[in-house]
Design a protein around this motif. Structure first.
Motif, PDB file in Angstrom:
ATOM      1  N   MET A 142       0.843  -1.188   0.000  1.00 53.90           N
ATOM      2  CA  MET A 142       0.000   0.000   0.000  1.00 53.90           C
ATOM      3  C   MET A 142       0.882   1.244   0.000  1.00 53.90           C
ATOM      4  SD  MET A 142      -2.596  -1.246   3.054  1.00 53.90           S
ATOM      5  CE  MET A 142      -3.903  -0.071   2.776  1.00 53.90           C
ATOM      6  N   VAL A 143       0.358   2.335  -0.555  1.00 51.32           N
ATOM      7  CA  VAL A 143       1.014   3.632  -0.458  1.00 51.32           C
ATOM      8  C   VAL A 143      -0.040   4.685  -0.144  1.00 51.32           C
ATOM      9  CG1 VAL A 143       2.175   5.491  -1.713  1.00 51.32           C
ATOM     10  CG2 VAL A 143       2.963   3.146  -1.970  1.00 51.32           C
ATOM     11  N   ALA A 144       0.176   5.428   0.934  1.00 51.69           N
ATOM     12  CA  ALA A 144      -0.665   6.574   1.299  1.00 51.69           C
ATOM     13  C   ALA A 144       0.270   7.724   1.635  1.00 51.69           C
ATOM     14  CB  ALA A 144      -1.554   6.241   2.488  1.00 51.69           C
ATOM     15  N   GLY A 145       0.099   8.847   0.959  1.00 44.21           N
ATOM     16  CA  GLY A 145       1.055   9.935   1.143  1.00 44.21           C
ATOM     17  C   GLY A 145       0.521  11.145   1.863  1.00 44.21           C
ATOM     18  N   GLU A 146      -0.740  11.135   2.301  1.00 45.94           N
ATOM     19  CA  GLU A 146      -1.326  12.283   2.979  1.00 45.94           C
ATOM     20  C   GLU A 146      -2.052  11.811   4.220  1.00 45.94           C
ATOM     21  OE1 GLU A 146      -3.890  13.926   0.049  1.00 45.94           O
ATOM     22  OE2 GLU A 146      -2.279  14.742  -1.193  1.00 45.94           O
ATOM     23  N   ALA A 147      -2.396  12.769   5.103  1.00 42.24           N
ATOM     24  CA  ALA A 147      -3.066  12.412   6.351  1.00 42.24           C
ATOM     25  C   ALA A 147      -4.400  11.726   6.085  1.00 42.24           C
ATOM     26  CB  ALA A 147      -3.268  13.661   7.203  1.00 42.24           C
ATOM     27  N   SER A 148      -5.162  12.221   5.104  1.00 40.75           N
ATOM     28  CA  SER A 148      -6.456  11.606   4.804  1.00 40.75           C
ATOM     29  C   SER A 148      -6.266  10.184   4.286  1.00 40.75           C
ATOM     30  CB  SER A 148      -7.217  12.448   3.782  1.00 40.75           C
ATOM     31  OG  SER A 148      -6.462  12.596   2.583  1.00 40.75           O
ATOM     32  N   GLY A 149      -5.234   9.969   3.462  1.00 33.03           N
ATOM     33  CA  GLY A 149      -4.944   8.634   2.963  1.00 33.03           C
ATOM     34  C   GLY A 149      -4.482   7.700   4.059  1.00 33.03           C
ATOM     35  N   ASP A 150      -3.728   8.228   5.010  1.00 31.09           N
ATOM     36  CA  ASP A 150      -3.274   7.436   6.150  1.00 31.09           C
ATOM     37  C   ASP A 150      -4.460   6.919   6.949  1.00 31.09           C
ATOM     38  OD1 ASP A 150      -1.455   6.362   8.084  1.00 31.09           O
ATOM     39  OD2 ASP A 150      -1.746   8.157   9.317  1.00 31.09           O
ATOM     40  N   LEU A 151      -5.466   7.771   7.148  1.00 33.36           N
ATOM     41  CA  LEU A 151      -6.650   7.363   7.897  1.00 33.36           C
ATOM     42  C   LEU A 151      -7.453   6.322   7.125  1.00 33.36           C
ATOM     43  CD1 LEU A 151      -8.267   7.785  10.466  1.00 33.36           C
ATOM     44  CD2 LEU A 151      -9.464   9.680   9.341  1.00 33.36           C
ATOM     45  N   GLU A 180      -1.181   0.375  13.008  1.00 30.98           N
ATOM     46  CA  GLU A 180      -2.040  -0.766  12.682  1.00 30.98           C
ATOM     47  C   GLU A 180      -1.232  -1.973  12.212  1.00 30.98           C
ATOM     48  OE1 GLU A 180      -5.438  -2.666  12.874  1.00 30.98           O
ATOM     49  OE2 GLU A 180      -5.406  -0.517  13.330  1.00 30.98           O
ATOM     50  N   GLY A 181       0.087  -1.790  12.043  1.00 29.80           N
ATOM     51  CA  GLY A 181       0.948  -2.911  11.690  1.00 29.80           C
ATOM     52  C   GLY A 181       1.637  -2.804  10.344  1.00 29.80           C
ATOM     53  N   MET A 182       1.588  -1.627   9.727  1.00 29.29           N
ATOM     54  CA  MET A 182       2.221  -1.433   8.415  1.00 29.29           C
ATOM     55  C   MET A 182       3.742  -1.414   8.540  1.00 29.29           C
ATOM     56  SD  MET A 182       1.564  -0.320   5.195  1.00 29.29           S
ATOM     57  CE  MET A 182       2.290   0.549   3.836  1.00 29.29           C
ATOM     58  N   GLU A 183       4.419  -2.102   7.632  1.00 24.76           N
ATOM     59  CA  GLU A 183       5.871  -2.012   7.517  1.00 24.76           C
ATOM     60  C   GLU A 183       6.177  -0.926   6.483  1.00 24.76           C
ATOM     61  OE1 GLU A 183       9.438  -4.656   5.606  1.00 24.76           O
ATOM     62  OE2 GLU A 183       7.917  -5.751   6.778  1.00 24.76           O
ATOM     63  N   SER A 184       6.354   0.302   6.979  1.00 24.30           N
ATOM     64  CA  SER A 184       6.519   1.444   6.073  1.00 24.30           C
ATOM     65  C   SER A 184       7.995   1.661   5.780  1.00 24.30           C
ATOM     66  CB  SER A 184       5.917   2.707   6.704  1.00 24.30           C
ATOM     67  OG  SER A 184       5.961   3.783   5.797  1.00 24.30           O
ATOM     68  N   TRP A 185       8.332   1.652   4.495  1.00 24.57           N
ATOM     69  CA  TRP A 185       9.735   1.747   4.087  1.00 24.57           C
ATOM     70  C   TRP A 185      10.236   3.187   4.004  1.00 24.57           C
ATOM     71  CZ3 TRP A 185       8.328  -1.936  -0.481  1.00 24.57           C
ATOM     72  CH2 TRP A 185       8.150  -3.235   0.017  1.00 24.57           C
ATOM     73  N   LYS A 220      -7.794  -7.126   8.391  1.00 28.49           N
ATOM     74  CA  LYS A 220      -7.285  -7.991   9.474  1.00 28.49           C
ATOM     75  C   LYS A 220      -8.414  -8.697  10.220  1.00 28.49           C
ATOM     76  CE  LYS A 220      -4.023  -6.080  12.021  1.00 28.49           C
ATOM     77  NZ  LYS A 220      -3.291  -4.975  12.698  1.00 28.49           N
ATOM     78  N   ARG A 221      -9.603  -8.106  10.236  1.00 32.64           N
ATOM     79  CA  ARG A 221     -10.728  -8.798  10.868  1.00 32.64           C
ATOM     80  C   ARG A 221     -11.083 -10.062  10.093  1.00 32.64           C
ATOM     81  NH1 ARG A 221     -12.537  -3.436  11.981  1.00 32.64           N
ATOM     82  NH2 ARG A 221     -13.804  -3.332  10.090  1.00 32.64           N
ATOM     83  N   ARG A 222     -10.806 -10.069   8.793  1.00 28.99           N
ATOM     84  CA  ARG A 222     -11.073 -11.229   7.964  1.00 28.99           C
ATOM     85  C   ARG A 222      -9.852 -12.131   7.838  1.00 28.99           C
ATOM     86  NH1 ARG A 222     -13.911  -6.910   6.919  1.00 28.99           N
ATOM     87  NH2 ARG A 222     -15.867  -6.888   5.736  1.00 28.99           N
ATOM     88  N   LEU A 223      -8.668 -11.495   7.725  1.00 31.74           N
ATOM     89  CA  LEU A 223      -7.415 -12.237   7.569  1.00 31.74           C
ATOM     90  C   LEU A 223      -6.419 -11.745   8.623  1.00 31.74           C
ATOM     91  CD1 LEU A 223      -7.030 -12.052   3.665  1.00 31.74           C
ATOM     92  CD2 LEU A 223      -7.882 -13.989   5.014  1.00 31.74           C
ATOM     93  N   PRO A 224      -6.477 -12.269   9.837  1.00 31.68           N
ATOM     94  CA  PRO A 224      -5.642 -11.756  10.929  1.00 31.68           C
ATOM     95  C   PRO A 224      -4.146 -11.814  10.656  1.00 31.68           C
ATOM     96  CG  PRO A 224      -7.365 -13.206  11.774  1.00 31.68           C
ATOM     97  CD  PRO A 224      -7.385 -13.345  10.286  1.00 31.68           C
ATOM     98  N   ASP A 225      -3.702 -12.711   9.791  1.00 31.17           N
ATOM     99  CA  ASP A 225      -2.266 -12.862   9.537  1.00 31.17           C
ATOM    100  C   ASP A 225      -1.773 -12.041   8.351  1.00 31.17           C
ATOM    101  OD1 ASP A 225      -2.099 -14.667  11.635  1.00 31.17           O
ATOM    102  OD2 ASP A 225      -2.552 -16.393  10.344  1.00 31.17           O
ATOM    103  N   ALA A 226      -2.619 -11.227   7.771  1.00 31.50           N
ATOM    104  CA  ALA A 226      -2.214 -10.450   6.594  1.00 31.50           C
ATOM    105  C   ALA A 226      -1.051  -9.513   6.930  1.00 31.50           C
ATOM    106  CB  ALA A 226      -3.394  -9.637   6.069  1.00 31.50           C
ATOM    107  N   ARG A 227      -0.096  -9.381   5.983  1.00 33.15           N
ATOM    108  CA  ARG A 227       1.035  -8.462   6.122  1.00 33.15           C
ATOM    109  C   ARG A 227       0.802  -7.249   5.229  1.00 33.15           C
ATOM    110  NH1 ARG A 227       5.535 -10.066   3.646  1.00 33.15           N
ATOM    111  NH2 ARG A 227       6.740  -8.468   4.724  1.00 33.15           N
ATOM    112  N   PHE A 228       1.290  -6.088   5.700  1.00 37.73           N
ATOM    113  CA  PHE A 228       1.131  -4.844   4.946  1.00 37.73           C
ATOM    114  C   PHE A 228       2.494  -4.171   4.823  1.00 37.73           C
ATOM    115  CE2 PHE A 228      -2.810  -5.802   7.092  1.00 37.73           C
ATOM    116  CZ  PHE A 228      -3.761  -5.634   6.095  1.00 37.73           C
ATOM    117  N   VAL A 229       2.885  -3.854   3.600  1.00 35.70           N
ATOM    118  CA  VAL A 229       4.182  -3.223   3.353  1.00 35.70           C
ATOM    119  C   VAL A 229       3.991  -2.048   2.399  1.00 35.70           C
ATOM    120  CG1 VAL A 229       5.446  -5.404   3.657  1.00 35.70           C
ATOM    121  CG2 VAL A 229       4.697  -4.716   1.363  1.00 35.70           C
ATOM    122  N   GLY A 230       4.993  -1.154   2.353  1.00 37.20           N
ATOM    123  CA  GLY A 230       4.950  -0.032   1.417  1.00 37.20           C
ATOM    124  C   GLY A 230       5.254   1.290   2.095  1.00 37.20           C
TER     125      GLY A 230
END
Length: 384
Positions: free
Chosen positions: A7-16, A45-50, A26-36
């Protein structure tokens, strides 16, 4: 193997938006990974932000040009990282100038792509639909009329509702908000919102102050609230107040933030065109929409516009429900007259409130859950 979502979000509204979407997935797939790339809410919320999300923020064309080498470097590293991860899907949240280019390259490499928040192709530059089609496999739309525009060119699109419609109460607590802001219960209150950006406030502050001055001359008991989001915009507005030589006892209160509270408590909102107009509609407030840009820019944009409206409430309801005063019509006397008219039109306000309630319900669709369903449907995830 756990689902990986880039995922990529570059503004405060996108972050929300991203944070809420991650929680719904995650409520559907608790083990899902998020990167970007994500902001602080997504990271919590668990994002691995580069990269820090604020590095994508630009302020105008000149700033974008100056920072172009840095942005291109970020894009190269981001693309390389995503291709190494080989995620199940990539989601570009808003920020089309950056995200559509990323999506196009990832789509070409075989990674499914989603663009979350449709650009305003319905307002002008409709040819962008084809550019978006080259970049995205699916578009998630906040407004109900948008999917048809994409489906015409064979691009799947889903209306997921607007997050603000989920956030705002159907029946705002106007009197309760007045009590919390220490405002008189029966006072007539007008909220002035000349924009969140310095350029907007610089263009509109003098006209808004002039309108307040004329309203005060006609109705000395009217009070004014002015929520501003930064010290810079506050300084610009204070300069306009000094230039207008307002008396020391002028009934105007400057606020840092709290725009939703101020709008809820008010009888009328005078505001710059933008998301604030939709917020005022969801808060069931009568409003006057104003805007000014450089004359040459306005002439160009006006020729490219497809609709007679610029304000979101009018666009969504397909009629001039609230006045729009643009360019030369955006001047103190006309702004004051339009605002005062709402104060005297009890029947008009009641009818407008009902229209805004219907609009609110049409946009209230549990945005994050709908978006999660659309995304997991693309990648074969099972939603309970």
């Amino acid at each position: 193997m756990a689902v990986c979502i880039a995922m990529v979000a570059g503004e405060a509204s996108g972050d929300l938006l991203g944070c809420r979407l991650m929680a719904a997935i995650k409520r559907r797939l608790p083990d899902a990974r998020f990167v970007g790339i994500g902001g602080p809410s997504m990271v919590r919320e668990g994002m691995e932000s580069w990269f820090p999300a604020e590095r994508l923020a630009v302020n105008g064309f000149a700033d974008a040009l100056r920072r172009l080498p840095e942005l291109l470097s970020i894009r190269r590293e981001l693309l390389a990282g995503i291709k190494r991860e080989a995620p199940d899907v990539f989601i570009g949240i808003d920020a089309p100038d950056f995200n559509l280019g990323v999506e196009r390259r990832l789509k070409a490499s075989g990674i499914p792509t989603v663009h979350y928040v449709s650009p305003s192709v319905w307002a002008w530059r409709g040819g962008r639909v084809n550019k978006i089609k080259r970049s995205a496999d699916h578009v998630l739309c906040l407004f109900p009329f948008e999917p048809e525009l994409y489906q015409r060119v064979g691009l799947p699109a889903t209306f997921v509702g607007h997050p603000l419609a989920d956030e705002f109460e159907l029946e705002p607590d106007r009197q309760g908000e007045r009590e919390r802001l220490c405002l008189p219960r029966d006072a007539q209150i007008i909220t002035l919102m000349p924009g969140s950006r310095e350029g907007e406030v610089r263009k509109l502050a003098a006209d808004f102050v002039g309108a307040a001055k004329r309203i005060h001359e006609a109705r000395p008991d009217v009070r004014f609230l002015v929520p501003l989001v930064t010290r810079e915009t506050r300084a610009l507005f204070e300069h306009a107040m000094l230039a207008a030589e307002l008396p020391a006892d002028f009934p105007l209160k400057l606020m840092f933030g709290h725009s939703h509270e101020a709008m809820t408590a008010s009888d009328v909102v005078l505001l710059a065109s933008g998301t604030a107009a939709l917020e005022a509609a969801l808060l069931k407030r009568p409003m006057v929409i104003a805007y000014k840009i450089a004359p040459w820019s306005y002439r160009i944009i006006k020729k490219m516009m497809y609709l007679p409206y610029v304000g979101l409430p009018n666009i969504l309801c397909k009629e001039f429900l609230v006045p729009e005063l643009l360019q030369e019509d955006c001047e103190p006397q006309k702004l004051a007259e339009a605002s005062l008219k709402w104060l005297d039109d009890t029947d008009g306000v009641s009818a407008l409130t009902e229209r805004f309630k219907s609009l609110h319900l049409s946009l209230r669709k549990d945005n994050a859950s709908r978006a999660a369903d659309a995304i997991l449907g693309m990648i074969g995830g099972k939603a309970p």
